[in-house]
Motif scaffolding. Structure first.
Motif, PDB file in Angstrom:
ATOM      1  N   ASP A 122       0.828  -1.207   0.000  1.00 10.75           N
ATOM      2  CA  ASP A 122       0.000   0.000   0.000  1.00 10.75           C
ATOM      3  C   ASP A 122       0.861   1.255   0.000  1.00 10.75           C
ATOM      4  N   ALA A 123       1.936   1.238   0.774  1.00  6.01           N
ATOM      5  CA  ALA A 123       2.835   2.390   0.792  1.00  6.01           C
ATOM      6  C   ALA A 123       3.461   2.601  -0.578  1.00  6.01           C
ATOM      7  N   ARG A 124       3.813   1.503  -1.256  1.00 10.08           N
ATOM      8  CA  ARG A 124       4.397   1.613  -2.600  1.00 10.08           C
ATOM      9  C   ARG A 124       3.365   2.174  -3.581  1.00 10.08           C
ATOM     10  N   PHE A 125       2.122   1.746  -3.457  1.00  7.96           N
ATOM     11  CA  PHE A 125       1.061   2.247  -4.339  1.00  7.96           C
ATOM     12  C   PHE A 125       0.874   3.751  -4.145  1.00  7.96           C
ATOM     13  N   LEU A 126       0.808   4.200  -2.894  1.00  3.59           N
ATOM     14  CA  LEU A 126       0.620   5.620  -2.622  1.00  3.59           C
ATOM     15  C   LEU A 126       1.816   6.443  -3.084  1.00  3.59           C
ATOM     16  N   GLU A 127       3.015   5.903  -2.922  1.00  7.07           N
ATOM     17  CA  GLU A 127       4.198   6.604  -3.418  1.00  7.07           C
ATOM     18  C   GLU A 127       4.150   6.731  -4.940  1.00  7.07           C
ATOM     19  N   ALA A 128       3.704   5.675  -5.600  1.00 13.54           N
ATOM     20  CA  ALA A 128       3.609   5.702  -7.060  1.00 13.54           C
ATOM     21  C   ALA A 128       2.600   6.744  -7.530  1.00 13.54           C
ATOM     22  N   LEU A 129       1.524   6.936  -6.774  1.00 11.33           N
ATOM     23  CA  LEU A 129       0.557   7.976  -7.139  1.00 11.33           C
ATOM     24  C   LEU A 129       1.239   9.335  -7.220  1.00 11.33           C
ATOM     25  N   GLY A 130       2.130   9.599  -6.276  1.00 11.54           N
ATOM     26  CA  GLY A 130       2.867  10.855  -6.299  1.00 11.54           C
ATOM     27  C   GLY A 130       3.765  10.976  -7.514  1.00 11.54           C
ATOM     28  N   VAL A 131       4.351   9.855  -7.924  1.00 12.75           N
ATOM     29  CA  VAL A 131       5.207   9.863  -9.112  1.00 12.75           C
ATOM     30  C   VAL A 131       4.366  10.103 -10.361  1.00 12.75           C
ATOM     31  N   TYR A 132       3.212   9.423 -10.465  1.00 14.05           N
ATOM     32  CA  TYR A 132       2.330   9.654 -11.608  1.00 14.05           C
ATOM     33  C   TYR A 132       1.921  11.124 -11.683  1.00 14.05           C
ATOM     34  N   PHE A 133       1.640  11.714 -10.531  1.00 16.21           N
ATOM     35  CA  PHE A 133       1.284  13.137 -10.495  1.00 16.21           C
ATOM     36  C   PHE A 133       2.420  13.985 -11.053  1.00 16.21           C
ATOM     37  N   ASP A 134       3.638  13.701 -10.612  1.00 13.03           N
ATOM     38  CA  ASP A 134       4.791  14.485 -11.067  1.00 13.03           C
ATOM     39  C   ASP A 134       5.010  14.335 -12.571  1.00 13.03           C
ATOM     40  N   VAL A 135       4.808  13.124 -13.089  1.00 12.46           N
ATOM     41  CA  VAL A 135       4.983  12.906 -14.524  1.00 12.46           C
ATOM     42  C   VAL A 135       3.950  13.700 -15.320  1.00 12.46           C
TER      43      VAL A 135
END
Length: 209
Positions: free
Chosen positions: A89-102
């Motif tokens: 879950d922590a990895r999923f939430l971190e990835a959301l932040g990366v998708y936002f930045d992209v």
């Protein structure tokens, strides 16, 4: 002492990256149709013929330009998707932040209409963008969300739903930026995903188990 092959390759790759960033600025300013290999060569201070040592075509240069400011972010999300064990879950939430930045902090959002128009007209760009970005985003989102579901922190969704939940708002924001460019901020009714924390919180609420 002559340079080793590794040193030569590193210098070549570094120069290619520099030119890709210069090309990105040209595409942002001129769009795909308005940009040219000759103009990028002039901006880079090299002959047009030398440019072809780095990029075989304008299409290849455009795709490299898009990658020039997103490569590190894409590598991060690939790393998150490849990780195993607890903490999905922590990895999923971190990835959301990366998708936002992209989508909101790189050339992808700023060039979204140019990418769409060019992809319709130039098959090489369509295939390259799908392989390098769209398919990559879908795969990592599916993997990360699937692991979070398996660990009980996220609820199951129909196939293809999580990608739409994540990228729909980001694309909407990118399009709004382009359509409302130049309009006073107080006259624009914005979507609710303007900052990263709000975006992550929204997806978190929508998908929590």
């Amino acid at each position: 002492m002559s340079e080793s092959n590794a040193e030569t390759a590193e210098k070549f790759d570094g120069r290619r990256q520099e030119i890709a960033q210069i090309a990105l600025a040209v595409f942002l300013n001129k769009g795909y149709a308005g940009a040219s290999m000759a103009q990028v060569a002039r901006e880079a201070g090299i002959h047009k013929s030398s440019l072809y040592h780095h990029f075989s075509s304008k299409e290849a240069m455009f795709l490299a330009a898009l990658t020039s400011d997103t490569a590190t972010l894409l590598e991060t999300v690939d790393r998150l998707a490849a990780a195993e064990g607890p903490g999905a879950d922590a990895r999923f939430l971190e990835a959301l932040g990366v998708y936002f930045d992209v989508m909101r902090g790189s050339s992808i959002g700023a060039l979204s209409t140019v990418i769409a128009e060019t992809a319709r007209q130039v098959p090489e760009v369509s295939v390259g963008f799908h392989t390098g970005f769209i398919a990559r985003f879908r795969r990592t989102a599916q993997v990360l969300y699937g692991e979070a579901v398996a660990q009980g922190s996220r609820r199951p969704l129909r196939e293809g739903t999580i990608e739409r939940i994540i990228f729909g708002p980001l694309l909407a924001d990118a399009m709004e930026d382009l359509m409302m460019d130049g309009v006073p901020a107080e006259d624009v009714e914005t979507f609710a995903t303007r900052d990263k924390a709000t975006f992550i919180a929204m997806i978190d609420e929508l998908t929590a188990a």
